[in-house]
Design a protein around this motif. Structure first.
Motif, PDB file in Angstrom:
ATOM      1  N   TRP A 150       0.917  -1.151  -0.029  1.00 51.33           N
ATOM      2  CA  TRP A 150      -0.032  -0.094   0.034  1.00 51.33           C
ATOM      3  C   TRP A 150       0.889   1.304   0.122  1.00 51.33           C
ATOM      4  N   ARG A 187      -1.179  -1.178  -3.788  1.00 52.46           N
ATOM      5  CA  ARG A 187      -2.498  -0.190  -3.984  1.00 52.46           C
ATOM      6  C   ARG A 187      -2.036   1.141  -3.327  1.00 52.46           C
ATOM      7  N   THR A 189      -4.081   4.444  -1.597  1.00 53.75           N
ATOM      8  CA  THR A 189      -5.011   5.021  -0.837  1.00 53.75           C
ATOM      9  C   THR A 189      -4.890   6.548  -0.572  1.00 53.75           C
ATOM     10  N   ASP A 207      -7.384   2.951  -5.418  1.00 53.83           N
ATOM     11  CA  ASP A 207      -7.902   1.757  -4.730  1.00 53.83           C
ATOM     12  C   ASP A 207      -8.955   1.872  -3.679  1.00 53.83           C
ATOM     13  N   CYS A 208      -8.526   3.050  -2.751  1.00 53.68           N
ATOM     14  CA  CYS A 208      -9.328   3.375  -1.812  1.00 53.68           C
ATOM     15  C   CYS A 208      -9.139   4.798  -1.419  1.00 53.68           C
ATOM     16  N   GLU A 210      -9.635   7.221   2.391  1.00 58.82           N
ATOM     17  CA  GLU A 210     -10.011   7.244   3.869  1.00 58.82           C
ATOM     18  C   GLU A 210     -10.722   8.295   4.076  1.00 58.82           C
ATOM     19  N   VAL A 228     -13.953   1.263  -6.017  1.00 55.73           N
ATOM     20  CA  VAL A 228     -13.084   1.890  -4.773  1.00 55.73           C
ATOM     21  C   VAL A 228     -13.602   1.931  -3.645  1.00 55.73           C
ATOM     22  N   ALA A 229     -12.796   1.056  -2.503  1.00 59.39           N
ATOM     23  CA  ALA A 229     -13.359   1.071  -1.178  1.00 59.39           C
ATOM     24  C   ALA A 229     -13.113   2.323  -0.408  1.00 59.39           C
ATOM     25  N   TRP A 322     -10.342  -8.479   1.467  1.00 54.71           N
ATOM     26  CA  TRP A 322     -10.099  -7.341   0.831  1.00 54.71           C
ATOM     27  C   TRP A 322      -8.508  -7.075   0.929  1.00 54.71           C
TER      28      TRP A 322
END
Length: 364
Positions: A150, A187, A189, A207-208, A210, A228-229, A322
């Motif tokens: 990450w 990935r 974030t 990808d994510c 926050e 996208v989380a 995940w």
């Protein structure tokens, strides 16, 4: 409990939300559903409702409000998370080297995102690499190599000239940076409070996101379409009114914006969930927030309107899938938490674990 003991967990083992088994054994620190045939020197029995070790998907071990901390403080942070049953942590940015934790079988497992990458003078002092857009690709590559799959960007922050939250990076810079991270197998974030940076980041392949308090009816479908989380960190968003009050005189636009984001926080999370956006539980512990808050975060997800089993999955089965880590599957490391009642019926039970088992040993 000796290293050669067999642990027998009996009651209800929640391998998945619907996959419920009566018992499991722990042999050599790993899960098995086959009764051991060789007599053990010692058998320890634990009864209750068992879940995979909880996941805090946004945490900071090795960080406090002033920046990096010493190893003793980082150890206390990790132990506090362990006590509540958070046995897998995605460390969403830390300036401290916490690799020594990997050698400690009594401390939670950590998936690191390296150090935050922020725009110059656009983040909390002593936290991040503070750089300009021309250097973003190089720093993303550096942190991708240092982390555990990450990389963490600061997508927006207060712009003192504008007096409000604004995006930190131009579109072409984040496109190139995310492409480089993906090339290296990592990935990406990003910290994002506001609305402005979201479309560029998602269309660039992030990808994510926050916090994601800036999601709107225009960007939620884009997140859902791209998969996208989000990690809402609602226990952190609860601090927005106090932050806004502190900045009222100097940055009134920013303060008003923070209050609006706070006021609609539950509606934002529920709308994202209803649209099919993946939602995971994270606390933002470290920094200014205490550790050990993952049970409170799951409760907040339910207050936002996420069904209890889905909120539970956000810190257990779904979160582990995940992050690419096993749950209570045959042969997996025996990281689990045992409760006195069914957490699917009431997630409040997460705040009072009966037993915490890490690497096959009862640690709490």
């Amino acid at each position: 409990m000796s290293d050669h003991a067999v642990l027998h967990v009996k009651g209800r083992v929640l391998v998945g939300p619907e996959d419920v088994r009566d018992e499991l054994w722990v042999v050599g620190g790993r899960v098995t559903y086959d009764r051991p045939v060789t007599p053990a020197t010692e058998t320890v029995k634990v009864e209750g409702w068992a879940l995979p070790g909880l996941v805090d998907a946004h945490c900071h071990v090795g960080l406090d409000a002033q920046g990096p901390v010493d190893a003793a403080t980082a150890e206390k942070q990790a132990l506090t998370d362990r006590e509540i049953g958070a046995l897998l942590i995605r460390d969403a940015g830390s300036p401290s080297d916490t690799r020594w934790i990997d050698d400690r079988e009594d401390l939670p497992k950590i998936i690191r995102a390296g150090r935050h990458i922020a725009r110059t003078r656009r983040y909390i002092r002593n936290y991040a690499h503070e750089i300009e857009p021309d250097d973003l690709v190089a720093y993303v590559a550096q942190e991708a190599r240092r982390g555990d799959g990450w990389v963490k960007l600061v997508g927006d922050w207060i712009d003192r000239e504008a007096g409000d939250l604004t995006a930190c990076w131009p579109r072409d810079a984040v496109e190139a940076a995310i492409a480089e991270a993906h090339r290296l197998g990592a990935r990406v974030t990003a910290h994002c409070f506001a609305e402005d940076s979201l479309r560029d980041l998602v269309e660039a392949g992030i990808d994510c996101v926050e916090h994601a308090t800036g999601l709107t009816e225009d960007t939620i479908p884009l997140f859902a379409e791209r998969g996208v989380a989000i990690v809402p960190t609602l226990v952190n968003i609860a601090t927005f009114p106090d932050l806004a009050a502190g900045g009222e005189k100097k940055f009134p636009r920013w303060s008003a914006h923070m209050r609006r984001l706070h006021d609609r926080r539950y509606d934002t999370v529920r709308a994202a969930y209803d649209a099919g956006v993946p939602v995971f539980a994270g606390t933002d512990a470290g920094g200014s927030l205490a550790h050990g808050l993952v049970a409170a975060e799951v409760a907040e997800l339910t207050r936002a309107g996420i069904p209890p089993v889905a909120a539970l999955s956000a810190t257990t089965w779904g979160a582990r899938t995940w992050l690419g880590r096993p749950g209570l599957t045959e042969g997996a490391p025996a990281d689990l938490v045992v409760y006195g009642s069914d957490p699917r019926q009431d997630v409040a039970v997460l705040a009072t674990p009966r037993r915490v088992i890490l690497n096959g040993r009862v640690v709490a």
